[in-house]
Design a protein around this motif. Structure first.
Motif, PDB file in Angstrom:
ATOM      1  N   SER A   1      18.589  31.626 -55.628  1.00 17.65           N
ATOM      2  CA  SER A   1      18.875  30.700 -56.718  1.00 17.65           C
ATOM      3  C   SER A   1      18.232  29.339 -56.482  1.00 17.65           C
ATOM      4  O   SER A   1      17.605  28.767 -57.377  1.00 17.65           O
ATOM      5  N   GLY A   2      18.368  28.807 -55.261  1.00 17.38           N
ATOM      6  CA  GLY A   2      17.773  27.511 -54.955  1.00 17.38           C
ATOM      7  C   GLY A   2      16.258  27.551 -54.965  1.00 17.38           C
ATOM      8  O   GLY A   2      15.603  26.610 -55.436  1.00 17.38           O
ATOM      9  N   VAL A   3      15.691  28.645 -54.472  1.00 18.46           N
ATOM     10  CA  VAL A   3      14.235  28.772 -54.446  1.00 18.46           C
ATOM     11  C   VAL A   3      13.676  28.846 -55.863  1.00 18.46           C
ATOM     12  O   VAL A   3      12.684  28.181 -56.192  1.00 18.46           O
ATOM     13  N   VAL A   4      14.317  29.645 -56.711  1.00 11.73           N
ATOM     14  CA  VAL A   4      13.858  29.760 -58.093  1.00 11.73           C
ATOM     15  C   VAL A   4      14.008  28.420 -58.817  1.00 11.73           C
ATOM     16  O   VAL A   4      13.150  28.027 -59.614  1.00 11.73           O
ATOM     17  N   THR A   5      15.091  27.708 -58.530  1.00 11.91           N
ATOM     18  CA  THR A   5      15.276  26.390 -59.129  1.00 11.91           C
ATOM     19  C   THR A   5      14.144  25.444 -58.743  1.00 11.91           C
ATOM     20  O   THR A   5      13.640  24.681 -59.574  1.00 11.91           O
TER      21      THR A   5
END
Length: 322
Positions: A236-240
């Motif tokens: 989730s953080g990487v995609v964000t």
């Protein structure tokens, strides 16, 4: 003679104890009054700060609302006058002849953003992995401030660097004029690196170490544990980080104006010049009038809608993460 009344022994002791008790001290009463005054001041202060916060939030909402209303009120009649299909899908932007098609501008914006992601995302993620798992402490103390400095460099400085360094390299290495889609993609790829590196590194560090240690205990190599265990957990953080980088590249103006070539055409190769929505607005707004000016505002609305869409995606990803 009057007879003295004799009290029982218990009552006499109680009376003596009552007489021995000190009278109420004025200092205690003053302390209570002081505490009440302090509580009143704290309440007033808290209420005042609450009002300040509410006013600030309301002001923010009003400003955003005014901007949205102004853009939409200016753009909708203009798009209706030009024609929705002609405006969004037209391939010719030539205001002097009455052509206001932004199809080439949308394609140029999409191409430059996509190429920037191709350059910036792999490099940014690999650097984030290095800083989170491999970087020595002494080197990390250098790389982290450098990353923050890279994020704070003004866009115009990136554009100037691209104009005097990247454009000549592209021209001498591949031919063409140098100001091209390739030069734009390289600069935008560099500009989105701090966003991707910082957010991805924080996401990877937020994953419990037990995940990593468990993967190693099961026989996975360090690289396999990182890419098969840590990255999915921090997805989730990487995609964000990637989406925020996309938003930065999509709306960039100052740097792009200097190196994109500003030609409103469909690029046939990486060496062709392009024009983006933001660079089109920056290039022509100063001398535009009438329908031309309104069409540029409509370009801003198209850009605003794309950025809004990206922001909504980020919000949904963060909600999913929680």
């Amino acid at each position: 003679m009057k007879e003295r009344k004799t009290l029982p022994a218990g009552e006499a002791l109680a009376a003596q104890a009552a007489e021995a008790l000190p009278a109420p001290q004025p200092a205690a009463e003053g302390a209570q009054e002081g505490a009440l005054v302090v509580n009143k001041k704290a309440f007033v202060r808290e209420l005042a700060m609450k009002i300040v916060f509410i006013v600030a939030a309301a002001l923010f909402v009003v400003v955003v609302g005014v901007i949205c209303v102004y853009l939409l009120a200016s753009a909708i009649p203009t798009i209706a006058e030009i024609g929705f299909v002609k405006f969004l899908f037209g391939s010719t932007w030539l205001p002097s002849s009455g052509y206001y098609g932004v199809g080439t501008l949308i394609v140029g914006t999409a191409y430059s953003t996509a190429c920037a992601l191709v350059i910036g995302v792999p490099v940014g993620l690999l650097v984030a992995v290095f800083m989170a798992f491999y970087c020595p402490r002494w080197l990390y103390k250098i790389m982290k401030p450098v990353t923050n400095i890279l994020a704070g460099i003004p866009s115009i400085v990136y554009g100037y660097f691209g104009l005097v360094v990247i454009v000549p390299i592209v021209r001498e290495s591949f031919g063409g004029g140098g100001t091209s889609l390739l030069a734009t993609a390289i600069i935008l790829g560099i500009m989105i690196l701090p966003t991707i590196i910082s957010i991805s590194e924080n996401a990877l560090r937020a994953v419990p170490k037990s995940y990593f240690e468990g993967a190693l205990a099961l026989g996975a190599t360090k690289e396999r544990a990182i890419f098969r265990t840590m990255f999915p957990a921090a997805k989730s953080g990487v995609v964000t980080s990637v989406i925020l980088g996309l938003g930065r590249a999509f709306g960039e103006t100052a740097a792009v104006v200097l190196i994109c070539g500003n030609a409103a055409i469909f690029p046939g190769s990486l060496l062709d010049p392009i024009r983006t929505l933001s660079s089109n607005i920056a290039s022509e707004l100063a001398y535009s009038t009438g329908l031309h000016r309104e069409a540029l505002i409509a370009c801003a609305v198209v850009l605003f809608v794309f950025i809004l869409f990206i922001t909504v995606i980020v919000m949904l990803l963060r909600r999913k993460k929680r």
